[in-house]
Design a protein around this motif. Structure first.
Motif, PDB file in Angstrom:
ATOM      1  N   LYS A  50      21.765 -49.691  22.232  1.00 37.06           N
ATOM      2  CA  LYS A  50      22.256 -48.328  21.976  1.00 37.06           C
ATOM      3  C   LYS A  50      22.303 -47.502  23.247  1.00 37.06           C
ATOM      4  CE  LYS A  50      20.749 -48.097  17.158  1.00 37.06           C
ATOM      5  NZ  LYS A  50      19.930 -47.350  16.164  1.00 37.06           N
ATOM      6  N   LEU A  51      21.253 -47.621  24.085  1.00 32.55           N
ATOM      7  CA  LEU A  51      21.215 -46.867  25.340  1.00 32.55           C
ATOM      8  C   LEU A  51      22.351 -47.302  26.270  1.00 32.55           C
ATOM      9  CD1 LEU A  51      19.866 -44.889  27.267  1.00 32.55           C
ATOM     10  CD2 LEU A  51      18.341 -46.741  27.997  1.00 32.55           C
ATOM     11  N   ILE A  52      22.561 -48.635  26.337  1.00 31.56           N
ATOM     12  CA  ILE A  52      23.632 -49.146  27.201  1.00 31.56           C
ATOM     13  C   ILE A  52      24.985 -48.680  26.701  1.00 31.56           C
ATOM     14  CG2 ILE A  52      24.771 -51.245  27.995  1.00 31.56           C
ATOM     15  CD1 ILE A  52      22.016 -52.606  27.929  1.00 31.56           C
ATOM     16  N   GLU A  53      25.165 -48.666  25.373  1.00 31.30           N
ATOM     17  CA  GLU A  53      26.434 -48.233  24.783  1.00 31.30           C
ATOM     18  C   GLU A  53      26.713 -46.749  25.092  1.00 31.30           C
ATOM     19  OE1 GLU A  53      28.595 -47.909  20.397  1.00 31.30           O
ATOM     20  OE2 GLU A  53      26.557 -48.729  20.585  1.00 31.30           O
ATOM     21  N   ARG A  54      25.694 -45.913  25.000  1.00 29.76           N
ATOM     22  CA  ARG A  54      25.864 -44.469  25.262  1.00 29.76           C
ATOM     23  C   ARG A  54      26.213 -44.207  26.723  1.00 29.76           C
ATOM     24  NH1 ARG A  54      21.272 -39.764  24.218  1.00 29.76           N
ATOM     25  NH2 ARG A  54      22.627 -37.995  24.787  1.00 29.76           N
ATOM     26  N   LEU A  55      25.533 -44.951  27.629  1.00 30.12           N
ATOM     27  CA  LEU A  55      25.832 -44.795  29.053  1.00 30.12           C
ATOM     28  C   LEU A  55      27.253 -45.239  29.368  1.00 30.12           C
ATOM     29  CD1 LEU A  55      22.471 -46.026  30.633  1.00 30.12           C
ATOM     30  CD2 LEU A  55      23.333 -43.680  30.510  1.00 30.12           C
ATOM     31  N   ASP A  56      27.715 -46.293  28.705  1.00 25.76           N
ATOM     32  CA  ASP A  56      29.083 -46.769  28.913  1.00 25.76           C
ATOM     33  C   ASP A  56      30.113 -45.734  28.481  1.00 25.76           C
ATOM     34  OD1 ASP A  56      28.121 -49.087  29.973  1.00 25.76           O
ATOM     35  OD2 ASP A  56      28.330 -50.268  28.118  1.00 25.76           O
ATOM     36  N   LYS A  57      29.845 -45.053  27.338  1.00 27.16           N
ATOM     37  CA  LYS A  57      30.785 -44.029  26.840  1.00 27.16           C
ATOM     38  C   LYS A  57      30.859 -42.843  27.796  1.00 27.16           C
ATOM     39  CE  LYS A  57      30.457 -45.041  21.889  1.00 27.16           C
ATOM     40  NZ  LYS A  57      30.072 -44.507  20.558  1.00 27.16           N
ATOM     41  N   LEU A  58      29.720 -42.374  28.297  1.00 24.10           N
ATOM     42  CA  LEU A  58      29.708 -41.246  29.233  1.00 24.10           C
ATOM     43  C   LEU A  58      30.439 -41.584  30.515  1.00 24.10           C
ATOM     44  CD1 LEU A  58      26.031 -39.947  28.800  1.00 24.10           C
ATOM     45  CD2 LEU A  58      28.144 -38.867  27.989  1.00 24.10           C
ATOM     46  N   GLU A  59      30.239 -42.829  30.977  1.00 30.42           N
ATOM     47  CA  GLU A  59      30.909 -43.247  32.195  1.00 30.42           C
ATOM     48  C   GLU A  59      32.426 -43.306  31.998  1.00 30.42           C
ATOM     49  OE1 GLU A  59      30.767 -46.923  35.442  1.00 30.42           O
ATOM     50  OE2 GLU A  59      29.527 -46.969  33.640  1.00 30.42           O
TER      51      GLU A  59
END
Length: 389
Positions: A50-59
């Motif tokens: 979930k953390l990796i997915e959220r960081l990917d969306k922000l990027e």
């Protein structure tokens, strides 16, 4: 919990110092490697999807180009909006920028912006003729005054040593000057007096003084004597005059003629009265003349200019020059203290009435003045007359 990084300095080779240090460093390196491996193993075992997915969306969102016109995430929008607002006001902002500056929208913050009000009321200029400052004036204790006038003086005659002497007697007349009342009142609601941030009572008092002064000055110049003072120019036929062209083309020669038409005793104390427009005509003509300095501007503030050495005063109640139509008297020159008499009975007084309008919540400010005036010596002034068909 006991740390795995503890260093054991005892061993079989205790007597060999170098071997002992080497063994300790080896043990420290092995313990550090084991600890780091344990941390990596633990991190790998956790669920970070979930953390990796959220960081990917922000990027991805930060790197996406703005193709929709949505400037909500533009860090420069506030700077641009403020710059446009300071340069051109609210009308210069577009819809997106107006969302950023909300002072004009009450519900979005406008209610916290309070307007400022001045306690000074702007008044239009009140102009009036200066005859009161030039004429004679007296204060009386009744409604009228009689002023004796010497009609015929004493005249003697040449006689011989023993010849008969004739008799001579002066004759007198009298002038009657009445005082007239100028009055009015200003109704003001009591609540307005209580709540106004402007001192209305003081403003009314000052305004009344100006307007009453203007009304009496006009009467002193052109009043018809019917319920008001008789003006200096009410009966121009009583005065000596010189005729000038209606377009003002010969005005300079005519004011010189008028100056020398007045007896010297009056001319020595004489003053010129005319409108400001007429001053301009004479001033321009004097600049183009080769007859010397006829017009002299004052170098001191508050001191009038002079024409032929005598002061020039602006009188808004005089006729215009050039003359528009009919008969006009644009200039008068004379000893005003000898030509006109003012009588004062009651100065401007203001009375506050809290009672007669109390039933309707009204306070009345009553103002009145009693004053009179009339020409008394026509020979003390000369007029410049112009006629335009």
């Amino acid at each position: 919990m006991k740390s795995n990084l503890a260093i054991e300095l005892k061993g079989a080779d205790d007597n060999d110092s170098a071997a002992l240090v080497t063994k300790a460093l080896g043990d420290f390196q092995q313990a550090f490697d084991d600890r780091l491996k344990a941390i990596e193993t633990k991190a790998a075992s956790n669920d970070n999807a979930k953390l990796i997915e959220r960081l990917d969306k922000l990027e991805a969102k930060a790197g996406r180009p703005n193709l929709t016109g949505d400037n909500d995430n533009d860090p420069k929008i506030e700077t641009k909006a403020l710059n446009n607002f300071l340069r051109g006001g609210v009308t210069s902002l577009d819809d997106i920028e107006k969302k950023t500056l909300n002072a004009g929208t009450p519900a979005s913050g406008g209610y916290v912006v309070a307007p400022e009000y001045s306690s000074t009321i702007i008044e239009k200029l009140t102009q009036f003729s200066p005859l009161r400052a030039l004429a004679s004036h007296m204060t009386i204790g009744g409604s009228e005054v009689y002023i004796p006038v010497l009609d015929t003086g004493i005249e003697g005659g040449w006689v011989t040593e023993t010849g008969a002497r004739g008799t001579t007697e002066p004759t007198f007349d009298q002038l009657n000057l009445k005082v007239y009342e100028y009055a009015g009142y200003v109704p003001v609601s009591r609540q307005l007096l209580e709540d106004s941030f402007v001192n209305l009572q003081a403003f009314i008092a000052g305004h009344v003084q100006k307007q009453f002064g203007k009304a009496e000055a006009t009467s002193f110049m052109v009043g018809d004597g019917n319920g008001k003072p008789t003006g200096l120019l009410n009966t121009p036929a009583d005065y000596e005059f010189v005729s000038a062209n209606a377009d003002g083309s010969d005005i300079l020669a005519k004011v010189i003629e008028a100056f020398y038409k007045l007896p010297g005793a009056y001319a020595a104390n004489g003053s010129w009265l005319m409108r400001r427009e007429t001053m301009g005509v004479i001033r321009a003509a004097a600049d183009n003349a080769t007859k010397g300095t006829l017009w002299s501007d004052s170098l001191a503030n508050g001191t009038p200019a002079t024409l032929l050495g005598r002061p020039v005063y602006e009188s808004v109640d005089m006729s215009l020059l050039p003359t528009v139509a009919g008969t006009a008297y644009p200039v008068v020159f004379g000893d005003m203290a000898s030509a006109y008499q003012i009588v004062d009975r009651v100065g401007v007084g203001i009375m506050r009435d809290d009672y007669t309008g109390a039933g309707n919540g009204i306070v009345k400010f009553h103002a009145r003045r009693r004053v009179g005036g009339a020409p008394v010596l026509a020979e003390a002034a000369v007029l410049v007359k112009s006629v335009k068909a």
